[in-house]
Design an enzyme around this catalytic site. Structure first.
Site, mmCIF file in Angstrom:
data_model
loop_
_atom_site.group_PDB
_atom_site.id
_atom_site.type_symbol
_atom_site.label_atom_id
_atom_site.label_comp_id
_atom_site.label_asym_id
_atom_site.label_seq_id
_atom_site.Cartn_x
_atom_site.Cartn_y
_atom_site.Cartn_z
ATOM 1 N N GLY A 1 1.016 -1.074 0.068
ATOM 2 C CA GLY A 1 -0.100 -0.112 -0.002
ATOM 3 C C GLY A 1 0.805 1.347 0.230
ATOM 4 C CB SER A 2 3.031 3.006 1.623
ATOM 5 O OG SER A 2 2.917 1.773 2.673
ATOM 6 C CG HIS A 3 -1.572 3.723 -2.430
ATOM 7 N ND1 HIS A 3 -1.091 2.654 -2.337
ATOM 8 C CD2 HIS A 3 -2.757 3.458 -2.551
ATOM 9 C CE1 HIS A 3 -2.033 1.665 -2.050
ATOM 10 N NE2 HIS A 3 -2.964 2.313 -2.842
ATOM 11 C CB ALA A 4 -3.946 7.578 -0.175
ATOM 12 C CB SER B 1 -4.594 2.824 4.033
ATOM 13 O OG SER B 1 -4.185 2.432 2.027
#
Length: 136
Positions: free
Chosen positions: A50-53, A98
């Site tokens: 993930g590590s993005h919006a 997230s």
């Protein structure tokens, strides 16, 4: 959007001695029509995903097997949620940063989304996300 809009949703569970059954119906159990389904598996120990919006995309995340944590960030507060039961899922609204970590061995993560893949909908830089979140 805020973390308060992201919530755990219990799915129907039909118990049977031969094995349980759960199901998800778009716009009935989750607040969007399902356009895409993808899943993560064989995640190496210590890795995160993930590590993005997303600007407009809604997601529903389910631990189909094993467990993992979902860390949510709305630009003001953070919250860590452990998913480890296949008849519960986490609704994640747009404009929430997230990432997933703490994957158990053999974990399978299924994600249902409200739209087809569109790279333009992603915010992949946390600093840019924080600036956008403060504007909203």
């Amino acid at each position: 959007m805020s973390i308060q809009q992201c919530n755990l949703i219990e799915l129907p569970k039909i118990t049977d001695p031969r094995g349980n059954l759960s199901f998800i119906e778009g716009e009935k159990h989750i607040p969007f029509d399902i356009k895409r389904v993808f899943y993560l598996y064989d995640v190496p120990g210590g890795s995160d995903r993930g590590s993005h919006a997303h600007k407009t995309l809604h997601q529903f995340i389910v631990a189909m097997s094993g467990s993992f944590d979902v860390v949510l960030d709305d630009g003001y507060e953070q919250k860590r949620i452990t998913l480890n039961r296949s008849h519960y899922g986490l609704y994640v609204c747009p404009m929430i940063w997230s990432f997933l970590d703490n994957f158990s061995s053999g974990a399978v993560c299924m994600v249902l989304t409200s739209a087809y893949f569109d790279e333009a909908d992603y915010i992949r830089d946390h600093t840019k996300f924080l600036a956008e979140a403060k504007k909203a």
